[in-house]
Design an enzyme around this catalytic site. Structure first.
Site, PDB file in Angstrom:
ATOM      1  N   HIS A 263       0.334  10.950  -1.864  1.00 14.45           N
ATOM      2  CA  HIS A 263      -1.005  10.699  -1.068  1.00 14.45           C
ATOM      3  C   HIS A 263      -0.972  11.918  -0.297  1.00 14.45           C
ATOM      4  O   HIS A 263      -2.326  12.399  -0.333  1.00 14.45           O
ATOM      5  CB  HIS A 263      -0.563   9.452  -0.157  1.00 14.45           C
ATOM      6  CG  HIS A 263      -1.947   9.167   0.364  1.00 14.45           C
ATOM      7  ND1 HIS A 263      -2.429   9.865   1.700  1.00 14.45           N
ATOM      8  CD2 HIS A 263      -2.802   8.036   0.381  1.00 14.45           C
ATOM      9  CE1 HIS A 263      -3.819   9.210   1.815  1.00 14.45           C
ATOM     10  NE2 HIS A 263      -4.002   8.300   1.103  1.00 14.45           N
TER      11      HIS A 263
ATOM     12  N   HIS B  76       0.891  -1.230   0.084  1.00 15.93           N
ATOM     13  CA  HIS B  76      -0.035   0.080   0.073  1.00 15.93           C
ATOM     14  C   HIS B  76       0.943   1.140  -0.006  1.00 15.93           C
ATOM     15  O   HIS B  76       1.716   1.457   0.724  1.00 15.93           O
ATOM     16  CB  HIS B  76      -0.887   0.091   1.204  1.00 15.93           C
ATOM     17  CG  HIS B  76      -1.712   1.102   1.230  1.00 15.93           C
ATOM     18  ND1 HIS B  76      -1.575   1.935   2.598  1.00 15.93           N
ATOM     19  CD2 HIS B  76      -2.856   1.686   0.412  1.00 15.93           C
ATOM     20  CE1 HIS B  76      -2.618   3.009   2.550  1.00 15.93           C
ATOM     21  NE2 HIS B  76      -3.383   2.858   1.296  1.00 15.93           N
TER      22      HIS B  76
END
EC number: 4.6.1.-
Length: 273
Positions: free
Chosen positions: A41, A5
């Protein structure tokens, strides 16, 4: 598929694959003209992770290409799938087509090397908003226009907004998608989420008239939740700790039923035991 991830810096590719990931997920942010700009992110992100690692998107693609091109010194044979988590929330709905076009051009140039011995990984375009289905259209039409429609064989799709499964099916219909569908379900590791929708997605996958080929669950960092997801029948688990998932898969309860996917396992086909 053990899916690492938030792999947004080139150095993290080695790190996650060495921990046991055969797949990675990378965040893609867009500028105001719908160009894919950074693998980034930002804050907030999963608990226990640094949220701010980044590369320029095209630079990251170069590193990813090396990691997935046989013969390259950075090649990882077991890295076979990449999910691009497309952060299209910053775009207007009417920019989705352009985003798809620009994404396709970037990948063609920097990852697929214009079809000449580029990276070999399968790619999933993960879109958070059903209204942005035209991103898929733009992507597809661009590869056709650039005379590389065959590369669509390596491309799959995911709508990641945890929407109603019937609504997701409608969005794919509008986009003209009839296969290569991964269905995600999940929530940040800071919160808990049940497996009800995962079970619905698995039931759709296993039915004769469903649209889903594979189901993955995110973000799973603990052994108990890994076992629960495997028991529900998922095909992939996205995690911050690939070694935890690999450990659970080696438990006797799971070795007979699951194995780590390789390049020869077609990620667009439903697995039949």
């Amino acid at each position: 598929w053990i899916m690492g991830h938030m792999v947004n810096a080139i150095a993290q590719i080695d790190e996650f694959v060495n921990l046991g990931a055969n797949s990675i997920e990378t965040d893609v942010s867009f500028d105001k003209n719908a160009n894919p700009e950074y693998t980034y992110h930002g804050i907030p992100c999963d608990c226990g992770r640094t949220c701010t690692k980044w590369e320029y998107f095209n630079t990251f693609l170069g590193g990813l290409r090396k990691a997935t091109t046989p013969g390259d010194s950075k090649y990882h044979e077991k890295l076979v799938l990449v999910v691009f988590d497309l952060k299209t929330g910053s775009l207007y709905d009417n920019q989705a087509y352009d985003a798809g076009t620009k994404l396709a051009k970037s990948l063609l140039q920097n990852y697929w090397n214009k079809g000449n011995n580029g990276g070999r990984a399968y790619i999933v375009l993960s879109i958070p908003n059903l209204d942005h289905y035209k991103l898929i259209t733009g992507f597809k039409e661009t590869l056709t226009k650039e005379e590389h429609p065959e590369l669509m064989d390596k491309v799959g799709y995911d709508f990641s907004g945890n929407d109603d499964i019937g609504d997701v099916a409608k969005a794919y219909k509008k986009a003209g998608v009839t296969g290569h569908v991964w269905q995600s379900d999940g929530i940040t590791n800071c919160l808990l989420r049940g497996l009800d929708r995962v079970r619905k997605a698995v039931a759709n996958r296993d039915s004769s008239n469903g649209y889903i080929n594979k189901v993955y669950y995110w973000t799973v960092d603990k052994r108990a939740s890994t076992r629960d997801a495997l028991d529900a029948g998922v095909d992939g688990i996205m995690t911050n700790y690939p070694d935890v998932i690999a450990d659970v898969l080696s438990e006797s309860a799971y070795t007979a039923k699951f194995r780590i996917a390789t390049y020869d396992d077609n990620p667009w086909e439903m697995f039949k035991n």
